[in-house]
Design a protein around this motif. Structure first.
Motif, PDB file in Angstrom:
ATOM      1  N   TRP A   5      41.734  29.164  39.607  1.00  0.00           N
ATOM      2  CA  TRP A   5      42.125  30.562  39.507  1.00  0.00           C
ATOM      3  C   TRP A   5      43.099  30.714  38.347  1.00  0.00           C
ATOM      4  O   TRP A   5      44.062  29.958  38.238  1.00  0.00           O
ATOM      5  CB  TRP A   5      42.764  31.036  40.798  1.00  0.00           C
ATOM      6  CG  TRP A   5      41.759  31.220  41.884  1.00  0.00           C
ATOM      7  CD1 TRP A   5      41.475  30.357  42.892  1.00  0.00           C
ATOM      8  CD2 TRP A   5      40.890  32.345  42.062  1.00  0.00           C
ATOM      9  NE1 TRP A   5      40.483  30.869  43.683  1.00  0.00           N
ATOM     10  CE2 TRP A   5      40.098  32.081  43.193  1.00  0.00           C
ATOM     11  CE3 TRP A   5      40.692  33.534  41.378  1.00  0.00           C
ATOM     12  CZ2 TRP A   5      39.149  32.979  43.678  1.00  0.00           C
ATOM     13  CZ3 TRP A   5      39.741  34.420  41.837  1.00  0.00           C
ATOM     14  CH2 TRP A   5      38.983  34.146  42.973  1.00  0.00           C
ATOM     15  N   VAL A  64      40.686  39.258  47.623  1.00  0.00           N
ATOM     16  CA  VAL A  64      39.964  38.149  46.992  1.00  0.00           C
ATOM     17  C   VAL A  64      38.478  38.311  47.246  1.00  0.00           C
ATOM     18  O   VAL A  64      38.055  38.515  48.376  1.00  0.00           O
ATOM     19  CB  VAL A  64      40.443  36.794  47.552  1.00  0.00           C
ATOM     20  CG1 VAL A  64      39.694  35.648  46.889  1.00  0.00           C
ATOM     21  CG2 VAL A  64      41.945  36.628  47.373  1.00  0.00           C
ATOM     22  N   GLY A  74      34.344  35.710  42.203  1.00  0.00           N
ATOM     23  CA  GLY A  74      35.348  34.933  41.482  1.00  0.00           C
ATOM     24  C   GLY A  74      36.457  35.787  40.913  1.00  0.00           C
ATOM     25  O   GLY A  74      36.987  35.500  39.840  1.00  0.00           O
ATOM     26  N   GLU A 112      35.652  35.893  46.667  1.00  0.00           N
ATOM     27  CA  GLU A 112      35.268  34.530  46.285  1.00  0.00           C
ATOM     28  C   GLU A 112      33.910  34.510  45.590  1.00  0.00           C
ATOM     29  O   GLU A 112      33.715  33.776  44.624  1.00  0.00           O
ATOM     30  CB  GLU A 112      35.227  33.622  47.520  1.00  0.00           C
ATOM     31  CG  GLU A 112      36.575  33.227  48.043  1.00  0.00           C
ATOM     32  CD  GLU A 112      37.253  32.136  47.231  1.00  0.00           C
ATOM     33  OE1 GLU A 112      36.614  31.485  46.384  1.00  0.00           O
ATOM     34  OE2 GLU A 112      38.459  31.948  47.444  1.00  0.00           O
ATOM     35  N   LYS A 146      38.222  33.267  38.488  1.00  0.00           N
ATOM     36  CA  LYS A 146      37.986  31.846  38.664  1.00  0.00           C
ATOM     37  C   LYS A 146      37.249  31.350  37.435  1.00  0.00           C
ATOM     38  O   LYS A 146      36.221  31.907  37.048  1.00  0.00           O
ATOM     39  CB  LYS A 146      37.159  31.599  39.930  1.00  0.00           C
ATOM     40  CG  LYS A 146      37.155  30.153  40.379  1.00  0.00           C
ATOM     41  CD  LYS A 146      36.378  29.984  41.658  1.00  0.00           C
ATOM     42  CE  LYS A 146      37.334  30.040  42.821  1.00  0.00           C
ATOM     43  NZ  LYS A 146      36.695  29.589  44.082  1.00  0.00           N
ATOM     44  N   SER A 182      45.186  28.619  44.879  1.00  0.00           N
ATOM     45  CA  SER A 182      44.653  29.839  45.466  1.00  0.00           C
ATOM     46  C   SER A 182      45.109  31.013  44.596  1.00  0.00           C
ATOM     47  O   SER A 182      46.075  30.890  43.838  1.00  0.00           O
ATOM     48  CB  SER A 182      45.181  30.018  46.893  1.00  0.00           C
ATOM     49  OG  SER A 182      46.573  30.284  46.862  1.00  0.00           O
TER      50      SER A 182
END
Length: 129
Positions: free
Chosen positions: A123, A88, A93, A90, A117, A24
């Protein structure tokens, strides 16, 4: 009985190995600070987003960090740290983890760590050029 014991030990080892590698953003940021704290510069470089870097270039990064640590050891004197903010995205990324670090003199400083990412879904710390 022996086969059951062997299977149990292998299962436990697999759980321990996967629990140590938290992919993470927060986990990677914490790993990075621990690497700096322990002066594990190779471990730190492995957390950087360097998709096109050769082993030779990574070795150069490690040497640069070692040199910096020898010239300015107080920069790596991290007595304690904690995550104080986690942002974050997602979908994009990207992430920014802010970590409060306390040095050997008790001085506190908030340090943001930007992450991206990669193509493998891992990550990595964004390399600032």
């Amino acid at each position: 009985m022996k086969k059951i014991l062997v299977a149990f030990v292998i299962g436990c080892m697999a759980m321990v190995m996967t629990s140590c590698s938290d992919n993470s953003p927060k986990g990677v940021a914490i790993q990075a600070v621990k690497c700096m704290q322990q002066k594990d510069f190779k471990g730190y470089v492995d957390l950087l987003n360097l998709p096109d870097a050769t082993d030779e270039q990574k070795t150069t990064y490690v040497a640069m960090l070692q040199e910096k640590a020898s010239k300015k050891p107080e920069a790596f004197d991290i007595k304690s740290f904690e995550v104080v903010d986690e942002q974050v995205d997602e979908e994009a990324g990207t992430a920014r983890i802010t970590i409060k670090m306390v040095d050997g003199e008790g001085k506190e400083q908030n340090n943001p760590i930007d992450l991206v990412k990669n193509d493998k879904g891992e990550w990595k710390i964004k390399n600032k050029k």
